[in-house]
Design an enzyme around this catalytic site. Sequence first.
Site, PDB file in Angstrom:
ATOM      1  N   ASP A 387     -29.303 -63.717 -34.270  1.00 20.53           N
ATOM      2  CA  ASP A 387     -28.257 -64.583 -34.304  1.00 20.53           C
ATOM      3  C   ASP A 387     -26.866 -63.896 -33.460  1.00 20.53           C
ATOM      4  OD1 ASP A 387     -29.526 -66.058 -35.867  1.00 20.53           O
ATOM      5  OD2 ASP A 387     -28.457 -65.691 -37.744  1.00 20.53           O
TER       6      ASP A 387
HETATM    7  P1  NAP Z   1     -30.650 -62.042 -37.788  1.00 15.61           P
HETATM    8  O1  NAP Z   1     -30.120 -62.960 -37.134  1.00 15.61           O
HETATM    9  O2  NAP Z   1     -30.877 -62.394 -39.436  1.00 15.61           O
HETATM   10  O3  NAP Z   1     -32.205 -61.547 -37.422  1.00 15.61           O
HETATM   11  C1  NAP Z   1     -32.847 -60.374 -37.801  1.00 15.61           C
HETATM   12  C2  NAP Z   1     -34.366 -60.636 -37.041  1.00 15.61           C
HETATM   13  O4  NAP Z   1     -34.789 -59.358 -37.369  1.00 15.61           O
HETATM   14  C3  NAP Z   1     -35.105 -61.475 -37.659  1.00 15.61           C
HETATM   15  O5  NAP Z   1     -35.015 -62.719 -36.502  1.00 15.61           O
HETATM   16  C4  NAP Z   1     -36.497 -60.780 -37.680  1.00 15.61           C
HETATM   17  O6  NAP Z   1     -37.345 -61.446 -36.817  1.00 15.61           O
HETATM   18  C5  NAP Z   1     -36.329 -59.630 -37.337  1.00 15.61           C
HETATM   19  N1  NAP Z   1     -36.820 -58.549 -38.189  1.00 15.61           N
HETATM   20  C6  NAP Z   1     -37.020 -58.587 -39.613  1.00 15.61           C
HETATM   21  N2  NAP Z   1     -37.901 -57.787 -39.945  1.00 15.61           N
HETATM   22  C7  NAP Z   1     -38.131 -57.010 -38.954  1.00 15.61           C
HETATM   23  C8  NAP Z   1     -38.769 -55.607 -38.679  1.00 15.61           C
HETATM   24  N3  NAP Z   1     -39.403 -55.036 -39.620  1.00 15.61           N
HETATM   25  N4  NAP Z   1     -39.107 -55.056 -37.365  1.00 15.61           N
HETATM   26  C9  NAP Z   1     -38.639 -55.948 -36.429  1.00 15.61           C
HETATM   27  N5  NAP Z   1     -37.687 -56.994 -36.438  1.00 15.61           N
HETATM   28  C10 NAP Z   1     -37.538 -57.587 -37.585  1.00 15.61           C
HETATM   29  O7  NAP Z   1     -30.007 -60.540 -37.756  1.00 15.61           O
HETATM   30  P2  NAP Z   1     -28.688 -60.334 -36.927  1.00 15.61           P
HETATM   31  O8  NAP Z   1     -28.711 -60.552 -35.483  1.00 15.61           O
HETATM   32  O9  NAP Z   1     -28.240 -58.685 -37.435  1.00 15.61           O
HETATM   33  O10 NAP Z   1     -27.507 -61.178 -37.684  1.00 15.61           O
HETATM   34  C11 NAP Z   1     -27.062 -61.145 -38.922  1.00 15.61           C
HETATM   35  C12 NAP Z   1     -26.886 -62.533 -39.651  1.00 15.61           C
HETATM   36  O11 NAP Z   1     -26.641 -62.538 -40.868  1.00 15.61           O
HETATM   37  C13 NAP Z   1     -25.794 -63.272 -39.067  1.00 15.61           C
HETATM   38  O12 NAP Z   1     -26.102 -64.630 -38.561  1.00 15.61           O
HETATM   39  C14 NAP Z   1     -24.585 -63.133 -39.749  1.00 15.61           C
HETATM   40  O13 NAP Z   1     -23.766 -64.132 -39.786  1.00 15.61           O
HETATM   41  C15 NAP Z   1     -25.490 -63.195 -40.988  1.00 15.61           C
HETATM   42  N6  NAP Z   1     -24.600 -62.453 -42.128  1.00 15.61           N
HETATM   43  C16 NAP Z   1     -24.349 -61.167 -41.858  1.00 15.61           C
HETATM   44  C17 NAP Z   1     -23.323 -60.744 -42.979  1.00 15.61           C
HETATM   45  C18 NAP Z   1     -22.696 -59.333 -42.645  1.00 15.61           C
HETATM   46  O14 NAP Z   1     -21.822 -58.835 -43.464  1.00 15.61           O
HETATM   47  N7  NAP Z   1     -23.235 -58.539 -41.825  1.00 15.61           N
HETATM   48  C19 NAP Z   1     -23.020 -61.325 -43.996  1.00 15.61           C
HETATM   49  C20 NAP Z   1     -23.618 -62.565 -44.280  1.00 15.61           C
HETATM   50  C21 NAP Z   1     -24.419 -62.946 -43.264  1.00 15.61           C
HETATM   51  P3  NAP Z   1     -38.985 -61.220 -36.907  1.00 15.61           P
HETATM   52  O15 NAP Z   1     -39.140 -62.102 -38.131  1.00 15.61           O
HETATM   53  O16 NAP Z   1     -39.476 -62.170 -35.721  1.00 15.61           O
HETATM   54  O17 NAP Z   1     -39.216 -60.098 -37.016  1.00 15.61           O
END
Ligand code: NAP
Length: 460
Positions: A387
């Site tokens: 994301d």
């Molecule tokens: P993300 O959008 O959740 O994407 C994470 C990606 O990691 C997934 O698409 C997944 O794809 C991949 N993944 C999972 N396990 C894996 C593994 N073992 N090896 C390789 N890839 C793996 O993560 P992000 O880009 O870090 O974004 C964070 C999201 O969380 C944002 O939308 C944010 O708003 C939300 N959020 C964050 C917080 C905070 O405080 N940080 C709080 C609430 C919400 P595959 O399944 O294809 O591997």
Amino acid sequence: MSTVAAVGYVIAFSLFILGLMGLTSPRTAVRGNWTAAAGMGVAIVSTLLLPGMGDWWLIVLGLVLGTVVGVPAARRVKMTAMPQMVALFNGVGGGAVALIAWVEFRDTFGYLGLPLYVAVASLFAAIIGSVSFWGSLVAFGKLQAWLPTRPVTIGVLHRPLTLVALAAAGAYAIVVMTGSTSEWLVIGVLVASAFFGVLMVLPIGGADMPVVISLLNAATGLSAAAMGLALDNTALIVAGMLVGASGSILTNLMAKAMNRSLLAILAGGFGGTGGQVTGRVDDRPVRSTSASDAAIQLAYANRVVVVPGYGMAVAQAQHAVREMADLLEGKGVEVSYAVHPVAGRMPGHMNVLLAEANVPYESLKDLDESNALLPQADVALVIGANDVVNPAARTDSSSPIYGMPVLDVVSSRSVIVLKRSTGAGFAGIDNELFADPKTSMLFGDAKSSVSEVVSELKDL
Ligand code: NAP
């Protein structure tokens, strides 16, 4: 209050504030945490020195039980399970406040002869503490996957029932304030608030839980401060207000970084969908690459920007990433890390993981610095992020994440994305980046992929 206790409290407050200041930078965060913990130690000892303290065996039993449960739990918890750990610890705080409010009602025979503000503050603490305890338990259950992570409702009656629960808690509290001394009314306040807490959190998707936990944390702080007012305990008032204020600021920052309003989060229905496994994005093919090709591309780059995300945390790939960066730097490549404020699942998630792998702080760039750096990068290496690098946030006004500030990885010369599939991340939406002509995908678990790149780099 005795002079010793008063001095102890002032020392404790100073340590809390110094601790919070330490938490503003990864470099000083560990020290900040210890400072605040020392402050809490001083506050506990000072409270025990207050006149009228008794039941020492019970107090010692409480301290021992808390230590025996808390220390191993905090030591053993995995980094990816930290949000639910915080939910549980926070919930226990709210629960304690609710129980103290109940005890206070019993001890004073229904606030007999006490000023009205004592009853108001105490009942406010009872409501918020109970909401926080039960809401946090639901949040914990969702994050631990003991409860469905998707939004759960009990049908059309859900919202009306939620409001009825809140109104009932308020109504029982008002009857107590008008002088009724029936203990059942206070039990009613606690139970109705519990229903409200559960019904409020159930419809919120697992994905929004960290924001909800931060909000409940702020609420627990406020309830503790209100209880402090009722008990005339300065330590509770100050500590509670610090938690309430910092929790509110954090909640606001998280909501902003995700471009979601707090109301939209509480309205529920976002996230918790899980990624689908496909080889294409919107029927556009994606280009995959191998570890050896990726290693060559990286080794011949001048500048590489690593973009870590939730997948790096799940795979625990941070140490392999550090080893890869060391090898690249040994070959004269400049490596930096683009850290998005909400990458991962909790604030500072990536900072903590990279610090654990001894990545120098100077190499960590925030969102604005990273977006200035990316156009000069030869390779943007996206490791388990989705994301936070989704161009739809900039280009597609119909996207649920439209307006969320993202890392502009396509502005670099080339992009390599490490993840297991083209499946969605937290927001549950497709990512056009994977089909971009500049992008190649290295499919697989992030730790295995980075380790393979490391061994290829060693052979180059
Ligand atoms: P993300 O959008 O959740 O994407 C994470 C990606 O990691 C997934 O698409 C997944 O794809 C991949 N993944 C999972 N396990 C894996 C593994 N073992 N090896 C390789 N890839 C793996 O993560 P992000 O880009 O870090 O974004 C964070 C999201 O969380 C944002 O939308 C944010 O708003 C939300 N959020 C964050 C917080 C905070 O405080 N940080 C709080 C609430 C919400 P595959 O399944 O294809 O591997």
